[in-house]
Design an enzyme around this catalytic site. Structure first.
Site, mmCIF file in Angstrom:
data_model
loop_
_atom_site.group_PDB
_atom_site.id
_atom_site.type_symbol
_atom_site.label_atom_id
_atom_site.label_comp_id
_atom_site.label_asym_id
_atom_site.label_seq_id
_atom_site.Cartn_x
_atom_site.Cartn_y
_atom_site.Cartn_z
ATOM 1 N N HIS A 180 0.883 -1.186 -0.019
ATOM 2 C CA HIS A 180 -0.041 -0.078 -0.048
ATOM 3 C C HIS A 180 0.688 1.128 0.104
ATOM 4 C CE1 HIS A 180 0.622 -1.577 4.028
ATOM 5 N NE2 HIS A 180 0.580 -0.405 4.571
ATOM 6 N N CYS A 234 0.109 -4.435 16.359
ATOM 7 C CA CYS A 234 1.552 -4.587 15.405
ATOM 8 C C CYS A 234 2.065 -3.232 15.276
ATOM 9 C CB CYS A 234 1.432 -5.389 14.130
ATOM 10 S SG CYS A 234 0.299 -4.563 13.063
#
Length: 631
Positions: free
Chosen positions: A67, A174
């Site tokens: 992305h 994360c």
């Protein structure tokens, strides 16, 4: 926003066949360009590759979600690509990628790409869904599969918010993206549902904290699972049963985590202590692990000062060495070597300041890992006293642990005080009494004891005979390859940096050459003994030359993990030999890191290179002999 709202038919390819990761990214960026949502395709391509450099977007199970977010994106969009034969994508599980989704997001505050990424990540947890996408015959079928799944599966945050009277709570996080954050949440939710219990999950990713646990929910819960690789606020869980684990465990071991959470076997967490304490007697070895974690907290914060300061000092010596004829200098001027020319003096001055902060930072953050923020000041003071005294590195270690436990003791005392006095503890009692106690202990206990040991150790190292020094080089070099970044590796490295601070530069040379050897040896072995390595290992092998020459031992870890009984002994022997040869040739190194890039400041650099070559060849040959042929 629906996933198919972002997908353009022109941006979907069902029969791609890229040769490698770079080609795969270039192809899918070109697909995104066909959507008409990018006004500068090269600027967007650059952003996608920059994101990939941070960490791989290959999330495992054959899936990658690269992305990019930048001004070149005019409207949010998606591109999709199916690679029937798979492509090596440096995925977290090492498996080739067969299904890619590329996200394009405009540079706005709404973070739409994070929302879409979380929804995609959760959908990909369903193997039937991802497999049906891989087998889609037409673009329309591909879109219909996604539309149907989008209808049937609500957004994960919406589902998680519906949890009522949850028996178990969880937090997932994360550090660099949110794919694993939401995949772990999905895994835990499925496991809890299968076990017939209610669960509420707080997700903390790049898009911020969502579905945040309330204090009432925490008070009523039986257990909290913290599956995180990033910092999570833990003070709120004081006195509750908490299971701490990696975010990947939430994906791969969700069933075991839920079972443990409901069994009453989880340890009680106490916010006053950095590591959680367990009431149960099942923690075997946890004290050693806590000490190691506390030590590494100090070391990790110390290393930037060591690396930055050490290399600047080494450059100062290099500049003076190239600019000044040492034979023409008086004995007094030679003592100023490193500060003779103006540039060298400037670099050494900055480097000395950074180096001077090494021990206070080490002690401060060890203390903080034990006693939390109030212990930081005590550790800094103790570390500075060690720096100014004779105890040096050993004294700073002692100061860090001393300061942490002084704060813990003061907490116990302050809990028994009247409430009015107890409120003064963080701002008055902890700093004043804590610094006083730490300072007195450093002056009258640590400095005399550790100073004597440190002085004797440094004198012993300087007075070692050639045979003893070679033995030390063998041991330190071998330690660097035992666990390649673990406790043995770190212990040898910390010993080397401490030796630099004490003026013993040959020890750091042996340490670095021992760390450079394993990756270089593996790279050489993959070229010489192709039948002993898998296709993926052969393709990845040569990159270890770069990592090895840059002193990144961790490049050898995947190879060691796949065949530890053969790879580790081979690497240990070669690293030990390299370290021993470095000592035998009396090589020196004033920089604590840098690999081949700091060879100009290595004493006897050509002999140092010989040590690296010999160690590399020995390990590579051992790998060729010991490893079995692969099918």
């Amino acid at each position: 926003m629906r996933i198919t709202d972002l997908l353009d038919k022109n941006s979907i390819c069902l029969d791609a066949s890229p040769a490698d990761k770079t080609e795969a990214l270039n192809q899918i960026v070109s697909l995104m360009g066909k959507s008409g949502k990018i006004n500068d395709i090269e600027a967007y391509r650059k952003q996608v590759f920059l994101r990939e450099e941070e960490s791989t977007t290959g999330i495992g199970e054959g899936i990658a979600i690269p992305h990019g977010k930048c001004d070149a994106v005019t409207k949010p969009g998606l591109a999709a690509m199916v690679v029937k034969d798979g492509v090596d994508f440096d995925s977290l599980d090492g498996e080739p990628v067969t299904l890619l989704f590329l996200i394009a997001a405009p540079n706005t505050e709404d973070n739409v790409h994070l929302d879409v990424l979380s929804k995609l990540s959760v959908l990909m947890m369903d193997e039937d869904f991802s497999e049906s996408l891989r087998n889609a015959k037409t673009v329309d079928e591909f879109l219909n599969i996604i539309d149907k799944a989008d209808d049937e599966k609500p957004d994960i945050d919406e589902r998680l918010e519906t949890a009522q009277a949850a028996k178990v709570l969880a937090v997932t996080s994360c550090p660099t993206g949110i794919a694993h954050t939401y995949m772990a949440a999905e895994g835990l939710e499925k496991a809890a549902k299968a076990a017939g219990i209610a669960i509420k999950i707080e997700t903390r990713g790049s898009g911020g904290a969502k579905n945040v646990l309330t204090q009432q929910e925490i008070d009523d819960a039986d257990c909290i699972i913290v599956a995180a690789d990033a910092q999570v606020p833990m003070e709120r869980f004081d006195g509750k049963r908490v299971i701490e684990c990696q975010v990947s465990d939430g994906i791969n071991k969700a069933d075991q985590l839920i079972e443990r959470a409901t069994s009453g076997d989880a340890p009680l967490y106490h916010a006053a202590n950095a590591p959680a304490r367990s009431e149960n007697a099942k923690s075997g070895g946890s004290i050693g692990h806590q000490i190691y974690t506390q030590l590494m907290n100090g070391v990790s914060h110390m290393l930037p000062f060591v690396v930055g300061g050490g290399i600047l000092i080494a450059l100062a010596f290099l500049i003076d060495g190239l600019s000044v004829d040492m034979n023409s200098l008086s004995v007094a001027d030679r003592g100023n070597f490193g500060t003779i020319t103006p540039v060298a003096a400037t670099l050494k001055g900055i480097g000395d300041i950074a180096f001077g902060l090494m021990l206070p930072v080490l002690a401060g953050f060890i203390a903080m890992a034990i006693g939390d923020r109030p212990a930081l000041a005590l550790g800094f003071v103790g570390g500075m006293m060690a720096h100014n005294g004779t105890s040096g590195f050993l004294g700073a270690l002692a100061a860090g642990f001393l300061a942490g436990y002084v704060i813990k003791a003061l907490r116990v005392v302050c809990e028994k005080m009247p409430e009015a006095l107890e409120k003064l503890a963080p701002v008055l009692i902890y700093p004043v009494v804590g610094i006083l106690v730490t300072g007195l202990a450093m002056n009258f206990v640590v400095e005399p004891v550790m100073g004597t040991i440190n002085t004797a150790l440094n004198s012993g190292l300087k007075g070692m005979g050639d045979s003893s020094r070679i033995l030390l080089g063998l041991v330190l070099g071998g330690m660097m390859a035992i666990d390649m970044g673990g406790p043995f590796n770190k212990a040898a490295y910390v010993f080397g940096t401490a030796a630099i601070a004490a003026g013993n530069y040959d020890i750091m040379a042996a340490v670095m050459i021992g760390g450079m050897t394993p990756p270089c040896a593996i790279a050489l072995a993959t070229l010489l003994f192709k039948d002993k390595f898998t296709k993926e290992e052969r393709e990845a092998g040569p990159t270890n030359f770069i990592m090895g020459l840059a002193f990144i031992t961790e490049g050898a870890i995947p190879f060691a993990a796949s065949d530890p009984l053969r790879v580790l002994p081979s690497c240990i022997i070669g690293s030990a030999v390299a370290g021993g040869i470095s000592m035998a040739f009396k090589c020196t190194l004033m920089a604590p890191h840098g690999g081949i890039f700091v060879f100009p400041v290595v004493g006897h650099a050509w002999m140092y290179l010989v040590a690296l070559v010999i160690g590399t060849v020995i390990s590579a040959l051992l790998l060729g002999i010991l490893k079995k042929k692969v099918a």
